[in-house]
Design a protein around this motif. Structure first.
Motif, PDB file in Angstrom:
ATOM      1  N   GLY A 167       0.843  -1.182   0.000  1.00  0.00           N
ATOM      2  CA  GLY A 167       0.000   0.000   0.000  1.00  0.00           C
ATOM      3  C   GLY A 167       0.875   1.226   0.000  1.00  0.00           C
ATOM      4  N   ALA A 168       0.563   2.169   0.886  1.00  0.00           N
ATOM      5  CA  ALA A 168       1.405   3.345   1.024  1.00  0.00           C
ATOM      6  C   ALA A 168       2.689   2.968   1.744  1.00  0.00           C
ATOM      7  CB  ALA A 168       0.661   4.428   1.791  1.00  0.00           C
ATOM      8  N   PRO A 169       3.856   3.327   1.208  1.00  0.00           N
ATOM      9  CA  PRO A 169       5.113   2.992   1.892  1.00  0.00           C
ATOM     10  C   PRO A 169       5.178   3.649   3.263  1.00  0.00           C
ATOM     11  CG  PRO A 169       5.512   3.712  -0.365  1.00  0.00           C
ATOM     12  CD  PRO A 169       4.080   4.003  -0.068  1.00  0.00           C
ATOM     13  N   THR A 170       5.672   2.908   4.242  1.00  0.00           N
ATOM     14  CA  THR A 170       5.729   3.420   5.609  1.00  0.00           C
ATOM     15  C   THR A 170       7.010   4.191   5.897  1.00  0.00           C
ATOM     16  OG1 THR A 170       6.762   1.381   6.411  1.00  0.00           O
ATOM     17  CG2 THR A 170       4.348   1.478   6.374  1.00  0.00           C
ATOM     18  N   ASP A 171       8.079   3.934   5.109  1.00  0.00           N
ATOM     19  CA  ASP A 171       9.385   4.545   5.357  1.00  0.00           C
ATOM     20  C   ASP A 171       9.876   4.223   6.768  1.00  0.00           C
ATOM     21  OD1 ASP A 171      11.622   5.932   4.513  1.00  0.00           O
ATOM     22  OD2 ASP A 171      10.931   7.826   5.357  1.00  0.00           O
ATOM     23  N   LEU A 172       9.495   3.065   7.266  1.00  0.00           N
ATOM     24  CA  LEU A 172       9.901   2.603   8.590  1.00  0.00           C
ATOM     25  C   LEU A 172      10.573   1.247   8.449  1.00  0.00           C
ATOM     26  CD1 LEU A 172       6.643   3.447  10.576  1.00  0.00           C
ATOM     27  CD2 LEU A 172       8.800   4.683  10.733  1.00  0.00           C
ATOM     28  N   PRO A 173      11.343   0.823   9.445  1.00  0.00           N
ATOM     29  CA  PRO A 173      11.938  -0.520   9.386  1.00  0.00           C
ATOM     30  C   PRO A 173      10.890  -1.603   9.620  1.00  0.00           C
ATOM     31  CG  PRO A 173      12.479   0.527  11.457  1.00  0.00           C
ATOM     32  CD  PRO A 173      11.791   1.571  10.634  1.00  0.00           C
ATOM     33  N   SER A 174      10.005  -1.797   8.661  1.00  0.00           N
ATOM     34  CA  SER A 174       8.919  -2.757   8.821  1.00  0.00           C
ATOM     35  C   SER A 174       8.987  -3.806   7.726  1.00  0.00           C
ATOM     36  CB  SER A 174       7.557  -2.052   8.775  1.00  0.00           C
ATOM     37  OG  SER A 174       7.316  -1.516   7.498  1.00  0.00           O
ATOM     38  N   SER A 175       8.721  -5.063   8.132  1.00  0.00           N
ATOM     39  CA  SER A 175       8.620  -6.150   7.163  1.00  0.00           C
ATOM     40  C   SER A 175       7.261  -6.149   6.488  1.00  0.00           C
ATOM     41  CB  SER A 175       8.864  -7.485   7.873  1.00  0.00           C
ATOM     42  OG  SER A 175      10.080  -7.472   8.592  1.00  0.00           O
ATOM     43  N   PHE A 176       6.231  -5.801   7.257  1.00  0.00           N
ATOM     44  CA  PHE A 176       4.891  -5.650   6.705  1.00  0.00           C
ATOM     45  C   PHE A 176       4.137  -4.612   7.532  1.00  0.00           C
ATOM     46  CE2 PHE A 176       0.406  -6.459   6.187  1.00  0.00           C
ATOM     47  CZ  PHE A 176       0.290  -6.670   4.831  1.00  0.00           C
ATOM     48  N   PRO A 177       3.497  -3.638   6.886  1.00  0.00           N
ATOM     49  CA  PRO A 177       3.516  -3.351   5.452  1.00  0.00           C
ATOM     50  C   PRO A 177       4.934  -3.014   4.973  1.00  0.00           C
ATOM     51  CG  PRO A 177       1.807  -2.092   6.579  1.00  0.00           C
ATOM     52  CD  PRO A 177       2.672  -2.664   7.634  1.00  0.00           C
ATOM     53  N   PRO A 178       5.209  -3.222   3.681  1.00  0.00           N
ATOM     54  CA  PRO A 178       6.563  -2.956   3.189  1.00  0.00           C
ATOM     55  C   PRO A 178       6.960  -1.507   3.405  1.00  0.00           C
ATOM     56  CG  PRO A 178       5.305  -4.216   1.575  1.00  0.00           C
ATOM     57  CD  PRO A 178       4.332  -3.774   2.628  1.00  0.00           C
ATOM     58  N   SER A 229       7.252   1.460  14.372  1.00  0.00           N
ATOM     59  CA  SER A 229       7.511   0.101  13.940  1.00  0.00           C
ATOM     60  C   SER A 229       7.918  -0.729  15.151  1.00  0.00           C
ATOM     61  CB  SER A 229       8.609   0.072  12.880  1.00  0.00           C
ATOM     62  OG  SER A 229       8.795  -1.234  12.389  1.00  0.00           O
ATOM     63  N   VAL A 230       7.332  -1.923  15.271  1.00  0.00           N
ATOM     64  CA  VAL A 230       7.542  -2.769  16.444  1.00  0.00           C
ATOM     65  C   VAL A 230       7.908  -4.176  15.973  1.00  0.00           C
ATOM     66  CG1 VAL A 230       6.530  -3.691  18.552  1.00  0.00           C
ATOM     67  CG2 VAL A 230       5.868  -1.416  17.755  1.00  0.00           C
ATOM     68  N   LEU A 231       8.874  -4.799  16.648  1.00  0.00           N
ATOM     69  CA  LEU A 231       9.226  -6.185  16.369  1.00  0.00           C
ATOM     70  C   LEU A 231       8.269  -7.091  17.134  1.00  0.00           C
ATOM     71  CD1 LEU A 231      11.104  -8.252  15.090  1.00  0.00           C
ATOM     72  CD2 LEU A 231      12.559  -8.083  17.126  1.00  0.00           C
ATOM     73  N   ARG A 232       7.361  -7.710  16.393  1.00  0.00           N
ATOM     74  CA  ARG A 232       6.373  -8.599  16.999  1.00  0.00           C
ATOM     75  C   ARG A 232       6.868 -10.042  16.928  1.00  0.00           C
ATOM     76  NH1 ARG A 232       0.438  -7.640  14.832  1.00  0.00           N
ATOM     77  NH2 ARG A 232       0.238  -9.439  16.258  1.00  0.00           N
ATOM     78  N   ARG A 233       6.601 -10.792  18.003  1.00  0.00           N
ATOM     79  CA  ARG A 233       7.010 -12.194  18.067  1.00  0.00           C
ATOM     80  C   ARG A 233       5.816 -13.138  18.094  1.00  0.00           C
ATOM     81  NH1 ARG A 233      12.593 -11.892  19.347  1.00  0.00           N
ATOM     82  NH2 ARG A 233      12.538 -14.042  18.635  1.00  0.00           N
ATOM     83  N   ASP A 234       4.607 -12.600  17.848  1.00  0.00           N
ATOM     84  CA  ASP A 234       3.396 -13.424  17.969  1.00  0.00           C
ATOM     85  C   ASP A 234       2.467 -13.233  16.776  1.00  0.00           C
ATOM     86  OD1 ASP A 234       2.844 -10.813  18.535  1.00  0.00           O
ATOM     87  OD2 ASP A 234       1.509 -11.224  20.221  1.00  0.00           O
ATOM     88  N   LEU A 235       3.024 -13.192  15.581  1.00  0.00           N
ATOM     89  CA  LEU A 235       2.189 -12.994  14.406  1.00  0.00           C
ATOM     90  C   LEU A 235       1.250 -14.188  14.219  1.00  0.00           C
ATOM     91  CD1 LEU A 235       4.799 -11.549  11.874  1.00  0.00           C
ATOM     92  CD2 LEU A 235       3.195 -10.300  13.321  1.00  0.00           C
ATOM     93  N   ALA A 236       0.004 -13.883  13.853  1.00  0.00           N
ATOM     94  CA  ALA A 236      -1.002 -14.929  13.659  1.00  0.00           C
ATOM     95  C   ALA A 236      -0.668 -15.777  12.434  1.00  0.00           C
ATOM     96  CB  ALA A 236      -2.385 -14.295  13.511  1.00  0.00           C
ATOM     97  N   PRO A 237      -1.168 -17.007  12.375  1.00  0.00           N
ATOM     98  CA  PRO A 237      -0.873 -17.857  11.206  1.00  0.00           C
ATOM     99  C   PRO A 237      -1.334 -17.264   9.885  1.00  0.00           C
ATOM    100  CG  PRO A 237      -1.722 -19.183  13.015  1.00  0.00           C
ATOM    101  CD  PRO A 237      -1.887 -17.747  13.428  1.00  0.00           C
TER     102      PRO A 237
END
Length: 737
Positions: A45-56, A675-683
């Protein structure tokens, strides 16, 4: 009923240009990368310009180009606004697309057609300049009829026929009466003549108008060629494999030739970045290297006496002086990547360039014996001494894999760049003398340095450079990778000095570090090495006698921000030390001593409805392992999956972990951290689904999929944390050696 005009059609050109600039910027990586490959491109979608894997964090290159190409087809205003950004970055992928670029920028290979185009350009430029002058006269109330136009045309032609104008008289005559001119038949590329013609016509029209109306401004004629927009040119994705060409055709009928490449480079005055590969290094001839390196300040300083006492008068009829004058108007090249260029043509051309411009003697001098050079009188005794040639505009240099370049050529070449910030000399014949010379530089300030598998270096030279050199104080990315074939030359004492005395370790600013095959011990990691609070990617491969528990304790106490760890054929518990360990025991040790203590949240118990979930003690989420160990892991355990590269590398990845950015409906990242490093992403989370798909692909992935790059990203300046695809991506993430 006719549709109402859109509000966008009323936007000024400046606003349209800003919109197109934002579209182009949407394809640039964020300053702080997520370290993950761009695998969710179809859901961008709209680029976040953040260190994120998703959204890109940014759009893929194809999306940006498709958007700009669509804007070019809206109307003329959008075309003028989007065209500079569409041509700003050129990545050559297919041979036919390269020929199209040559035709569009340099006018093709047909000399007769080029001459006709040059003559037509002179006529069109004259008309455009005279039309602009007549419009300026009309604005001040002067007559703008046919008689005034003819009078202006005669005055301009008279002015162009003067002795101080560089336009040949035959180009000002009708084509039918024009006879062949040695000047027009001499050059293949029309860029020098075209640039001079357009500038001369603009100056002549302005001079004529100034004589009758002092202070009047006439805008310069419009240049329709797109070469002035190009800032980036690389052949990273260029291939000729699979075209079903004969070997003779591949040798005698090349697509990327030196003449074509030189003709294109002459049309790119604002080029800042250039990338080459082994698939086209045969086109890097001596004239091409001169067009690449002798730009801007490098050409402005050539021929200038060091004491300023003599005056050098250039010959206007000398082709070399004409090229020199043209290159002076170009911008300095900021980055060049020559990864894997080893052809004889390239090595010979670069050696000739170094001998001619950096060492001050010709190729014939270098072929003479030492006795003949000693008997020959030294140059410069009776001649004016010139200033040493340096390339002050170059900041990033990539010479990875240029193994055929001899040390006496490599040393003056590297030292000719006094303002480097990124330097990749992996797999080259760099010697301790080169490091010592770099250490003596007062202007080099390296941020990223790669010295992988440099078997000519000594441990003492690396230790002295990192500890004493001012150029190494600000290093944030350091690769000293070695393997069992070319192990690290460092000793334990030298590593102790580096850990305790090197400024880049003491200041704690390292974000990438690779010490594979170095003799690292538990004491060095836990007692000597300082804390590295910003480290994100760590390489400890090919260290057999290192304990896995020591690595886990180091990450837990001194480098908890590490996200990527390489342990290829490393540590005793994984089966590569003494005593021998079975693969089953190695997989159990991997989970019990590394993954579970570092990647699992601590157990908590609460009687409330929503107990507070604490974060894991570290950010570790990707571990690179040797292929036999990955095979014994099967399909993985829990949320951990095996992702294999296109080559021999592979990683054990936590599919439920990733950098995510919460994006609001208006496209802005919400939350204080963004941007947050999540360790519990849903399947069913898109990022986890993509990682599962990469694991199921079993190596059938693109060359840009991987973690912990071995190659430095030079063209954009992202360094060892950057992302690359194509051949550069294969070198960075796929190749095991």
């Amino acid at each position: 009923m006719a549709s109402e005009p859109s509000v966008v059609d009323q936007f000024p050109p400046e606003l349209l240009a800003v919109i197109c600039a934002h579209v182009y910027a949407s394809g640039l990586p964020s300053p702080t990368p997520s370290l993950d490959p761009l695998v969710c491109a179809d859901q961008s979608g709209a680029p976040t310009d953040l260190p994120s894997s998703f959204p890109p964090a940014y759009w893929p290159e194809s999306t940006v180009r498709r958007t700009l190409a669509s804007l070019c087809q809206v109307n003329k205003s959008w075309y003028e606004a989007a065209k500079p950004w569409l041509w700003r970055k050129i990545e050559i992928r297919l041979p036919r697309s390269w020929l199209s670029v040559v035709e569009e920028i340099a006018g093709g290979d047909d000399e007769d057609a080029s001459e006709e185009q040059a003559a037509l350009m002179v006529d069109q430029t004259l008309r455009s300049a005279e039309t602009a002058a007549m419009a300026a006269r009309y604005l001040i109330g002067e007559s703008s009829g046919n008689d005034a136009a003819l009078e202006l045309h005669d005055k301009v032609l008279e002015r162009l026929s003067g002795p101080d104008i560089s336009i040949p008289p035959e180009l000002l005559t009708p084509p039918a009466s024009r006879e062949p001119s040695p000047r027009r038949l001499r050059t293949k590329s029309k860029s020098p003549a075209r640039w001079k013609l357009m500038r001369s016509i603009s100056v002549a029209v302005q001079d004529v108008m100034e004589r009758t109306h002092p202070g009047i401004y006439v805008p310069p004629p419009h240049d329709p060629h797109p070469g002035r927009f190009v800032r980036h040119l690389d052949f990273n994705h260029f291939r000729t494999i699979g075209m079903r060409r004969l070997v003779e055709e591949g040798v005698n009928n090349r697509f990327v030739t030196g003449d074509r490449l030189a003709a294109v480079l002459k049309e790119l005055p604002n080029l800042l970045v250039f990338g080459a590969t082994e698939y086209m290094d045969g086109a890097l001839t001596f004239p091409v290297l001169k067009e690449l390196l002798l730009r801007g300040s490098a050409s402005r300083g050539r021929g200038r006496p060091s004491r300023g006492r003599d005056i050098v008068i250039p010959d206007p009829n000398d082709p070399e002086q004409e090229d020199l004058a043209r290159r002076r108007e170009c911008k300095d090249l900021e980055a060049i990547d020559l990864t894997g260029c080893v052809s004889g043509v390239f090595v010979s051309a670069l050696s000739q360039f170094v001998n001619t411009f950096l060492l001050g003697h010709s190729e014939s001098d270098s072929s003479d014996s030492e006795d003949e050079r000693e008997r020959r009188p030294r140059r410069g005794r009776n001649m004016v001494q010139e200033e040493p040639l340096t390339f002050s505009g170059m900041h990033r240099l990539g010479l990875r894999g240029v193994k055929s370049l001899q040390p006496h050529i490599l040393e003056p070449l590297v030292l000719a760049f006094p303002h480097l910030t990124h330097l990749d000399l992996s797999c080259t014949r760099i010697t301790p003398e080169v490091l010592a010379a770099l250490a003596g530089s007062s202007t080099v300030r390296l941020q990223s340095l790669a010295l992988e598998r440099c078997n000519w270096l000594t441990g003492e030279s690396i230790r002295n450079f990192l500890v004493d050199a001012p150029a190494a104080h600000d290093i944030r990315e350091l690769s000293l990778y070695g393997d069992w074939t070319f192990p690290s030359p460092l000793t334990e004492e030298q590593l102790h000095d580096i850990f305790t005395l090197a400024p880049c370790f003491k200041n704690g600013n390292l974000v990438y570090l690779d010490l594979s095959s170095a003799p690292i011990t538990r004491e060095l990691l836990l007692d000597t090495c300082p804390a590295l609070p910003r480290l994100r990617s760590l390489g400890l491969s090919h260290i057999r006698n290192l304990a896995l528990g020591a690595v886990a304790d180091f990450l837990l106490t001194k480098a908890s921000t590490v996200e990527i760890l390489t342990l290829v054929t490393a540590t005793q518990e994984l089966g590569y030390g003494e005593p021998a360990v079975s693969m089953r025991q190695a997989t159990i040790a991997l989970h019990t001593q590394l993954i579970r203590p570092l990647c699992t949240p601590p157990f908590t118990f609460s009687l409330s409805a929503k107990p507070k979930v604490e974060d894991p003690p570290t950010r570790l989420r990707v571990v690179e392992l040797a292929p036999p160990l990955m095979t014994s892991l099967g399909s993985g355990a829990g949320t951990w999956r095996i992702v294999r590269s296109k080559g021999g590398r592979g990683w054990y990845v936590d599919a439920a972990s990733g950098w995510t950015a919460q994006v609001s409906s208006d496209g802005d990242a919400c939350g204080s951290e963004g941007s947050v490093l999540r360790r519990d992403l849903a399947p069913n989370h898109p990022w986890r689904v993509e990682i599962e798909a990469l694991a199921d692909a079993n190596g059938n992935v693109s060359s840009g999929v991987g973690w912990h790059a071995r190659k430095m990203e030079v063209l954009h300046g992202d360094g060892l944390l950057g992302r690359e695809a194509g051949l550069y991506g294969a070198v960075a993430f796929a190749y095991q050696g």
